[in-house]
Design a protein around this motif. Sequence first.
Motif, PDB file in Angstrom:
ATOM      1  N   ARG A  19       0.848  -1.203   0.000  1.00 47.67           N
ATOM      2  CA  ARG A  19       0.000   0.000   0.000  1.00 47.67           C
ATOM      3  C   ARG A  19       0.880   1.249   0.000  1.00 47.67           C
ATOM      4  NH1 ARG A  19      -5.218   1.171   1.476  1.00 47.67           N
ATOM      5  NH2 ARG A  19      -5.513  -0.991   2.122  1.00 47.67           N
ATOM      6  N   TYR A  68      -3.065   0.840  -9.171  1.00 46.28           N
ATOM      7  CA  TYR A  68      -3.982  -0.102  -8.531  1.00 46.28           C
ATOM      8  C   TYR A  68      -4.705  -0.937  -9.581  1.00 46.28           C
ATOM      9  CZ  TYR A  68      -8.131  -1.876  -6.195  1.00 46.28           C
ATOM     10  OH  TYR A  68      -9.124  -2.701  -5.744  1.00 46.28           O
ATOM     11  N   GLU A  73      -2.344  -1.221  -3.649  1.00 49.98           N
ATOM     12  CA  GLU A  73      -3.357  -0.493  -2.873  1.00 49.98           C
ATOM     13  C   GLU A  73      -2.868   0.912  -2.551  1.00 49.98           C
ATOM     14  OE1 GLU A  73      -6.350  -0.925  -1.970  1.00 49.98           O
ATOM     15  OE2 GLU A  73      -6.767  -3.056  -2.317  1.00 49.98           O
ATOM     16  N   GLY A 111      -5.337   0.284   6.304  1.00 53.03           N
ATOM     17  CA  GLY A 111      -6.499   0.170   5.428  1.00 53.03           C
ATOM     18  C   GLY A 111      -7.828   0.407   6.111  1.00 53.03           C
ATOM     19  N   ARG A 113     -10.472   5.226   0.623  1.00 49.21           N
ATOM     20  CA  ARG A 113      -9.353   5.404  -0.303  1.00 49.21           C
ATOM     21  C   ARG A 113      -9.045   6.876  -0.549  1.00 49.21           C
ATOM     22  NH1 ARG A 113      -9.957   1.270  -4.451  1.00 49.21           N
ATOM     23  NH2 ARG A 113      -8.546   0.090  -3.114  1.00 49.21           N
TER      24      ARG A 113
END
Length: 312
Positions: A113, A159, A165, A234, A238
Amino acid sequence: MMGRLLVTGGAGFIGSHIIDTALEAGWEVAALDNLSTGSRDNLPGDVPLYEVDLRHPEAVHAAVADFRPTVISHQAAQASVSVSVRQPVLDADINILGGLNLLMAAHHYGTERVIFASTGGAIYGEVDAGRADESAPVRPYSPYATSKLAFEYYLQTFYQQWGLEFTVLRYANVYGPRQNPHGEAGVVAIFTARLQAGLPLQINAREEPGDDGCVRDYVYVGDVARANLRAATGQIPRLMNVGTGAETTTRQLAQQLAATLGRPAELEFGPHRSGDLKRSVLDPGMSRAALGEPLDLTAGLQHLANWLEART
């Protein structure tokens, strides 16, 4: 152990606070920074520092290959609106091409990520009334805002193509301890340094010299660090604003900061600066739901004053 977190710009203002917060939460942490505005003194002595410029792809790849981060918090940037107006190619070289070097390394070495420090304070353009939420139209007014928006789209592409991510955090105007008044954007840091030196504070006009100046949303750096740590696991959307929703004019900021520091404020007035938005205020509803109530300006400036006093 939570994981391995690499913070670009980690020796700088925001990045070093993210590192402190991550260490407290049990992350294994390293910093990547070219030290153009950051300082090794901002980092705990046992935190590895990769002294790397993002514009050098081989060095970026070597650092990521060595540390193998689970998550990258990407704070490094050309962060000045006025510099971007004067030197848009430099701004793009650092914020877009340098960022792409980082994304390529993250993809190649298995980073899960990337958290990106974007700008709510510039990307929405003029917020004429109310507050800009995450669904508001993006209307970048400066090369700096344009480069940040472009990189948001690159994150979406990485992504979609490779499953990397990401989380985009659109910051309001961040302030707090360790902010550099010389190398990074930040009127609070500039005003603080001038008050300490007994120099006047310049209020750049919103429209005409002598008015109260531009309207901004000021968010404390500790809240920004907490947002990054929550994003690292997470646990937030987003795309999220990180601000307070409170509007403050430059004159109000100058007077409140001077009162908090206990120093007289002599005000001077200048014209509107090219690239500056007249009004920028973010809707903090999403971040408030994820993180709780943000620190208000009064409390944040007092934290800053306490930190300055402890250093004397």
